[in-house]
Scaffold this active site. Structure first.
Site, short mmCIF file in Angstrom:
data_model
loop_
_atom_site.label_atom_id
_atom_site.label_comp_id
_atom_site.label_asym_id
_atom_site.label_seq_id
_atom_site.Cartn_x
_atom_site.Cartn_y
_atom_site.Cartn_z
N CYS A 116 0.81 -1.23 0.00
CA CYS A 116 0.00 0.00 0.00
C CYS A 116 0.84 1.28 0.00
O CYS A 116 0.32 2.36 -0.23
CB CYS A 116 -0.96 0.00 1.18
SG CYS A 116 -2.14 -1.34 1.04
N HIS A 256 -3.54 7.08 2.44
CA HIS A 256 -3.88 5.77 1.89
C HIS A 256 -5.20 5.34 2.52
O HIS A 256 -5.44 5.54 3.72
CB HIS A 256 -2.76 4.77 2.23
CG HIS A 256 -3.16 3.37 1.94
ND1 HIS A 256 -3.62 2.98 0.71
CD2 HIS A 256 -3.19 2.26 2.73
CE1 HIS A 256 -3.91 1.69 0.74
NE2 HIS A 256 -3.67 1.24 1.95
N ASN A 286 -10.08 -0.44 -0.29
CA ASN A 286 -8.63 -0.30 -0.36
C ASN A 286 -8.15 -0.82 -1.73
O ASN A 286 -8.15 -2.03 -1.96
CB ASN A 286 -7.99 -1.09 0.78
CG ASN A 286 -6.47 -0.98 0.80
OD1 ASN A 286 -5.87 -0.44 -0.13
ND2 ASN A 286 -5.85 -1.50 1.85
#
Ligand code: ACO
Length: 335
Positions: A116, A256, A286
């Protein structure tokens, strides 16, 4: 001579059409809209459907749109970097496949895998090629088809992830805008809490690994959550202190999008209001390497030249970091 900085001069995204709702997931595993919403903030995520479609298809779509939007001839591009954890294949690099599909002929290409944090690691890497004076046009793709490694029988991970592809253009500037600073860190110990068990050189694919469902994301959610909350906040606050950025000076935190609770905790530690935070996790979940650029793309028309932004991420590895950006253009003229 004035210092050369890398400026983001355009941004684009490609989001698959299919929308997977919490209601649909509730028919697949033992979960509910209420649990997913309160524990993660996610309502829907987009999923790439269609045989033979992979990460490169979303990446190439995003790049083609970016070239159009920025009036760039594909032959002018020097380098394309792709951040992804779901490459089309183990090799060659997905960046090569994207470049081929988007018609780039004069550039070289490689992938970065930092889960990520891939998008901000790659942003810093791309910026260095510009700052050094070596290249004039670098494209950074952040793309992931997370649905290809999600186990849709595992309720603790299948509700979290979605698919998307993004692309941004980086070019040199001598103005007081662009990528100002980056702080990046990693801790390989974190691999025990978040990884994909099989398919690499340690445990190549076999009937046994497929039967044991070892080609999917393995995550110990609570352990990852604990690290993510503290590390993402630490590194964002550190960046503010280093550059004497007061909460009121910051135009946007671009975090994020892993969990709404992690984003809110980071904003609280930074002392900023929720109006200063880009949040679209409720619609996309996500998307790993795509989340930050997906936010910038959605908020582009609100961004103004000189706006101070902190981009911040935490991911598998563990990897984490923050990037301080002064936005380089008035977004409403670039739609
Ligand atoms: N629906 C209903 N119940 C669920 C679900 C679900 N979808 N998932 C888990 N549960 C249950 C668990 O079984 C557990 O039940 P139990 O108490 O009876 O054992 C209970 O809910 C609590 O489970 P936790 O795992 O403690 O739930 P938590 O509140 O921690 O939320 C989550 C889980 C959303 C995964 C959270 O831990 C998180 O966001 N972690 C961080 C994720 C992250 O930042 N990852 C890094 C980036 S990803 C990358 O790099 C690829």
């Amino acid at each position: 001579m004035s210092k050369i900085r890398a400026a983001i001069t355009g941004i684009n995204a490609s989001v698959p059409e299919y929308i997977l709702t919490n209601e649909e997931l509730s028919n697949m595993v033992d979960t509910s809209d209420e649990w997913i919403t309160t524990r993660t903030g996610i309502k829907t995520r987009h999923i790439l459907k269609g045989e033979g479609k992979g990460t490169s298809d979303m990446g190439a779509e995003a790049v083609k749109g970016l070239l159009k939007k920025t009036n760039t001839d594909p032959d002018e591009v020097d380098l394309l970097i792709c951040a992804t954890v779901t490459p089309d294949m183990q090799f060659p690099a997905t960046a090569n496949i994207i470049a081929d599909k988007a018609g780039l002929k004069n550039s070289f290409h490689f992938d970065i895998n930092a889960a990520c944090s891939g998008q901000i690691y790659a942003l810093t890497t791309a910026a260095m090629y510009i700052q050094s004076g070596l290249y004039k046009k670098v494209i950074l793709v952040g793309a992931d088809k997370m649905s290809s490694i999600v186990d849709y029988t595992d309720r603790s991970t299948c509700v979290i992830f979605g698919d998307a592809g993004t692309a941004m253009m980086l070019e040199p500037t001598t103005e007081d805008v662009g990528i100002i600073d980056s702080i990046h860190q990693s801790d390989g110990f974190g691999r025990v809490h978040l990884h994909q068990k099989a398919g690499g050189s340690v445990k190549p694919a076999s009937h046994a690994t497929v039967d044991a469902r070892e080609h999917y994301i393995y995550q110990e959610g609570q352990a990852v959550f604990k690290f993510a909350v503290s590390k993402m906040a630490d590194v964002s606050v550190e960046m503010m202190k280093k550059h004497h950025i007061e909460p009121d000076d910051l135009a946007w935190l671009v975090p994020h999008q892993a969990n709404l609770r992690i984003i809110e905790a980071t904003a609280r530690r930074m002392g900023i209001e929720k109006e200063q935070v880009m949040i679209n996790i409720q619609r996309y979940g996500n998307t790993t390497s795509a989340t930050i650029a997906l936010c910038l793309w959605e908020w582009e028309n609100q961004l103004k030249k000189g706006d101070k932004l902190i981009l911040s991420a935490f991911g598998g590895g563990f990897t984490w970091g923050s990037v301080y950006v002064k936005w380089a253009y008035d977004g409403k003229n670039h739609q």
